[in-house]
Design a protein around this motif. Structure first.
Motif, mmCIF file in Angstrom:
data_model
loop_
_atom_site.group_PDB
_atom_site.id
_atom_site.type_symbol
_atom_site.label_atom_id
_atom_site.label_comp_id
_atom_site.label_asym_id
_atom_site.label_seq_id
_atom_site.Cartn_x
_atom_site.Cartn_y
_atom_site.Cartn_z
ATOM 1 N N CYS A 84 0.825 -1.207 0.000
ATOM 2 C CA CYS A 84 0.000 0.000 0.000
ATOM 3 C C CYS A 84 0.860 1.259 0.000
ATOM 4 C CB CYS A 84 -0.942 0.010 1.200
ATOM 5 S SG CYS A 84 -0.112 0.095 2.786
ATOM 6 N N LEU A 85 0.186 2.371 -0.216
ATOM 7 C CA LEU A 85 0.865 3.656 -0.066
ATOM 8 C C LEU A 85 0.140 4.446 1.010
ATOM 9 C CD1 LEU A 85 -0.743 6.265 -1.464
ATOM 10 C CD2 LEU A 85 0.029 5.174 -3.518
ATOM 11 N N SER A 86 0.898 5.220 1.742
ATOM 12 C CA SER A 86 0.357 6.069 2.797
ATOM 13 C C SER A 86 0.429 7.508 2.331
ATOM 14 C CB SER A 86 1.170 5.906 4.081
ATOM 15 O OG SER A 86 1.116 4.569 4.520
ATOM 16 N N SER A 87 -0.598 8.263 2.688
ATOM 17 C CA SER A 87 -0.681 9.658 2.269
ATOM 18 C C SER A 87 -1.231 10.508 3.398
ATOM 19 C CB SER A 87 -1.611 9.807 1.073
ATOM 20 O OG SER A 87 -1.152 9.059 -0.004
ATOM 21 N N GLU A 88 -0.993 11.804 3.264
ATOM 22 C CA GLU A 88 -1.608 12.749 4.180
ATOM 23 C C GLU A 88 -2.102 13.948 3.394
ATOM 24 O OE1 GLU A 88 1.540 13.657 6.958
ATOM 25 O OE2 GLU A 88 2.048 15.476 5.864
ATOM 26 N N TYR A 89 -3.020 14.675 3.996
ATOM 27 C CA TYR A 89 -3.555 15.875 3.368
ATOM 28 C C TYR A 89 -4.071 16.809 4.451
ATOM 29 C CZ TYR A 89 -8.266 14.051 4.176
ATOM 30 O OH TYR A 89 -9.405 13.584 4.761
ATOM 31 N N TRP A 90 -4.297 18.052 4.081
ATOM 32 C CA TRP A 90 -4.837 19.044 4.988
ATOM 33 C C TRP A 90 -6.351 19.071 4.819
ATOM 34 C CZ3 TRP A 90 -3.564 21.304 9.216
ATOM 35 C CH2 TRP A 90 -4.277 22.428 9.660
ATOM 36 N N ASP A 91 -7.071 18.763 5.890
ATOM 37 C CA ASP A 91 -8.527 18.750 5.866
ATOM 38 C C ASP A 91 -9.035 20.138 6.254
ATOM 39 O OD1 ASP A 91 -11.246 18.407 6.207
ATOM 40 O OD2 ASP A 91 -11.023 16.412 7.089
ATOM 41 N N ILE A 92 -9.575 20.868 5.274
ATOM 42 C CA ILE A 92 -10.021 22.230 5.522
ATOM 43 C C ILE A 92 -11.278 22.274 6.393
ATOM 44 C CG2 ILE A 92 -8.987 23.185 3.452
ATOM 45 C CD1 ILE A 92 -11.745 23.081 2.129
#
Length: 81
Positions: A49-57
């Protein structure tokens, strides 16, 4: 925005601001639905798998999730850092 490969799955994964697209030797293998609103970044990739992150507005926090490299299925989302 970025490209990552997995030799184990024989895929090349492309990321833009909101989703992922994976190619194998036959062409498009899978495409995710929208995974993020902004600030999307792949943080790690392994054989599965790949792991990701993001900014949740919506709640102004960093969120992370994982996507299965074989299917493109979102394995988990909205786990606060």
């Amino acid at each position: 925005m970025s490209a990552h490969s997995s030799k184990a799955q024989n895929v090349l994964v492309f990321a833009n601001f909101t989703d992922l697209l994976a190619y194998d030797k036959k062409g498009i293998k899978w495409r995710t639905e929208r995974l993020a609103y902004d600030g999307f970044k792949i943080t790690q990739i392994n054989d599965v798998c790949l792991s990701s992150e993001y900014w949740d507005i919506r709640n102004e926090t960093s969120q992370m999730f994982q996507v299965d490299l074989a299917s493109g299925i979102n394995l988990g989302q909205k786990i606060e850092l």
